[in-house]
Design a protein around this motif. Structure first.
Motif, short mmCIF file in Angstrom:
data_model
loop_
_atom_site.label_atom_id
_atom_site.label_comp_id
_atom_site.label_asym_id
_atom_site.label_seq_id
_atom_site.Cartn_x
_atom_site.Cartn_y
_atom_site.Cartn_z
N ASP A 195 0.86 -1.19 0.00
CA ASP A 195 0.00 0.00 0.00
C ASP A 195 0.90 1.25 0.00
OD1 ASP A 195 0.46 1.05 2.74
OD2 ASP A 195 -0.39 -0.90 3.30
N VAL A 196 0.28 2.37 -0.33
CA VAL A 196 1.04 3.61 -0.53
C VAL A 196 1.74 4.05 0.76
CG1 VAL A 196 -0.89 5.20 -0.11
CG2 VAL A 196 0.90 5.85 -1.69
N HIS A 197 1.10 3.77 1.91
CA HIS A 197 1.69 4.22 3.19
C HIS A 197 3.00 3.48 3.46
CE1 HIS A 197 -2.21 6.02 3.71
NE2 HIS A 197 -2.77 4.83 3.54
N THR A 198 2.99 2.16 3.22
CA THR A 198 4.21 1.37 3.46
C THR A 198 5.32 1.82 2.50
OG1 THR A 198 2.80 -0.48 4.08
CG2 THR A 198 5.11 -0.99 3.62
N ALA A 199 4.94 1.99 1.25
CA ALA A 199 5.95 2.40 0.25
C ALA A 199 6.56 3.76 0.63
CB ALA A 199 5.32 2.47 -1.13
N LEU A 200 5.70 4.69 1.06
CA LEU A 200 6.21 6.03 1.43
C LEU A 200 7.04 5.95 2.71
CD1 LEU A 200 3.07 8.17 0.52
CD2 LEU A 200 5.32 8.35 -0.54
N ASP A 201 6.64 5.08 3.64
CA ASP A 201 7.43 4.89 4.87
C ASP A 201 8.85 4.46 4.53
OD1 ASP A 201 5.66 5.57 6.84
OD2 ASP A 201 4.97 3.51 7.23
N VAL A 202 8.96 3.52 3.60
CA VAL A 202 10.29 3.02 3.22
C VAL A 202 11.07 4.13 2.52
CG1 VAL A 202 11.53 1.37 1.77
CG2 VAL A 202 9.55 0.61 3.11
N LEU A 203 10.42 4.78 1.55
CA LEU A 203 11.11 5.84 0.80
C LEU A 203 11.59 6.96 1.72
CD1 LEU A 203 8.84 6.15 -2.37
CD2 LEU A 203 11.26 5.51 -2.35
N ALA A 204 10.76 7.29 2.71
CA ALA A 204 11.07 8.43 3.59
C ALA A 204 12.31 8.18 4.45
CB ALA A 204 9.87 8.76 4.47
N THR A 205 12.70 6.91 4.61
CA THR A 205 13.90 6.62 5.41
C THR A 205 15.13 6.44 4.51
OG1 THR A 205 13.32 4.28 5.35
CG2 THR A 205 12.64 5.52 7.30
N SER A 206 14.94 6.63 3.20
CA SER A 206 16.05 6.44 2.26
C SER A 206 16.76 7.78 2.02
CB SER A 206 15.53 5.89 0.93
OG SER A 206 14.88 6.93 0.22
#
Ligand code: NAP
Length: 290
Positions: A195-206
């Protein structure tokens, strides 16, 4: 003396309030009827472009594109109403050649021209925290600075007219490819089952998470695409970037793809949505047919 203003769109309606805070009377033109909330008492709105020039020492212009500037300033005859020695400050995003041509036409009428496109969107516009990319003759730029400082907390002085437009287009090219890339990454994550939230969570820590993603994350998650910076203007800016690239023979092949994608995205219902909607555009299977 009265200050003239042209363009009460998403940006103009906010920026004019900053200028009005200096206390001078402002006459603000918009093509279509416009009601602005909390309009300061010293701002009067008109649909007659001549009024935003006549008797004004400065006219600030924040219109959609070069065509709109030409319509409002020249086709309407407004420029003929300008006093000799008055100054037009064009803050709209236009092409490099457009800006040089507009300057020549304005100066041909004995009126000064300052080019000052801005970085930043509706909230910085409200707060006077835009970044101004200013170019033009030194003395004229100096005269405009007190007004520009009410709208912008950073002022880059870039030399000759055309340079402000070039720097603006450079920034918006990167903005466009960043937003397109995010949309594509999220479409990929969607197909991979995230889902978009999980994907954004991962991206935001990159390490590949720029400020603009942080700024747009809430809108993407809430699917709230009320325009701050509409897709159609991003499409225009990348088109102008590719035109300038062709002129200078700059090697910018990615921009061609970005221009084509944004042309498609802005051909339909996404045109007037915020650029955050590009996240949804890539996940919409109907786009394959356009
Ligand atoms: P906008 O909300 O689309 O407003 C456009 C303005 O241009 C409106 O006042 C519109 O009048 C007017 N206009 C369009 N065509 C016209 C014509 N033929 N004759 C007269 N007026 C015309 O745009 P915006 O977001 O405020 O942006 C204004 C400029 O700043 C654009 O060049 C944009 O690329 C640039 N910019 C935008 C942002 C942002 O975040 N939004 C940030 C930086 C720079 P009507 O109301 O009658 O349509």
């Amino acid at each position: 003396m009265t200050i003239g203003w042209m363009g009460l769109g998403l940006m103009g309606e906010r920026m004019v309030k900053r200028v009005a805070a200096l206390g001078e009377d402002v006459i603000a033109y918009n093509r279509s009827p416009k009601t602005i909330q909390d309009l300061p008492a010293n701002v009067r709105v008109t649909q007659n472009p001549l009024e935003a020039v006549q008797g004004c020492r400065f006219t600030f212009v924040m219109l959609a594109d070069a065509g709109a500037v030409e319509a409002a300033l020249f086709d309407s005859g407004a420029i003929d109403a300008a006093g000799t020695g008055s100054i037009v400050v064009n803050m709209s995003t236009v092409g490099v050649e457009d800006s040089i041509r507009l300057a020549a036409r304005v100066e041909g009428r004995g009126v000064g021209y300052v080019e000052s496109p801005v970085l930043g969107t509706t909230k910085p516009a409200e707060e006077g925290k835009l970044v101004a990319l200013v170019a033009g003759r030194e003395a004229i730029v100096e005269a405009a600075l007190p007004y520009l400082r009410t709208m912008a907390h950073v002022i880059h002085r870039l030399g000759n007219v055309g340079n402000g437009a070039a720097m603006k287009l450079m920034v918006n090219y990167l903005l466009a490819t960043s937003m397109l890339s995010l949309g594509e990454a999220l479409a990929f994550a969607d197909r991979a089952g995230f889902d978009v939230h999980t994907a954004l969570d991962v991206l935001a820590t990159s390490s590949v998470w720029p400020g603009v993603y942080a700024g747009k994350r809430g809108m993407i998650e809430a699917k709230d695409f009320a325009p701050q910076f509409p897709v159609k203007h991003l499409a225009k800016d990348v088109r102008l970037f590719t035109e300038a690239s062709e002129h200078w023979r700059a090697r910018t092949p990615i921009a061609g793809l970005a221009r084509d994608l944004l042309r498609r995205a802005s051909a339909g219902t996404f045109a007037d949505l915020d650029m955050a909607a590009l996240s949804a555009w890539f996940r919409d299977d109907r786009q394959d047919q356009t």
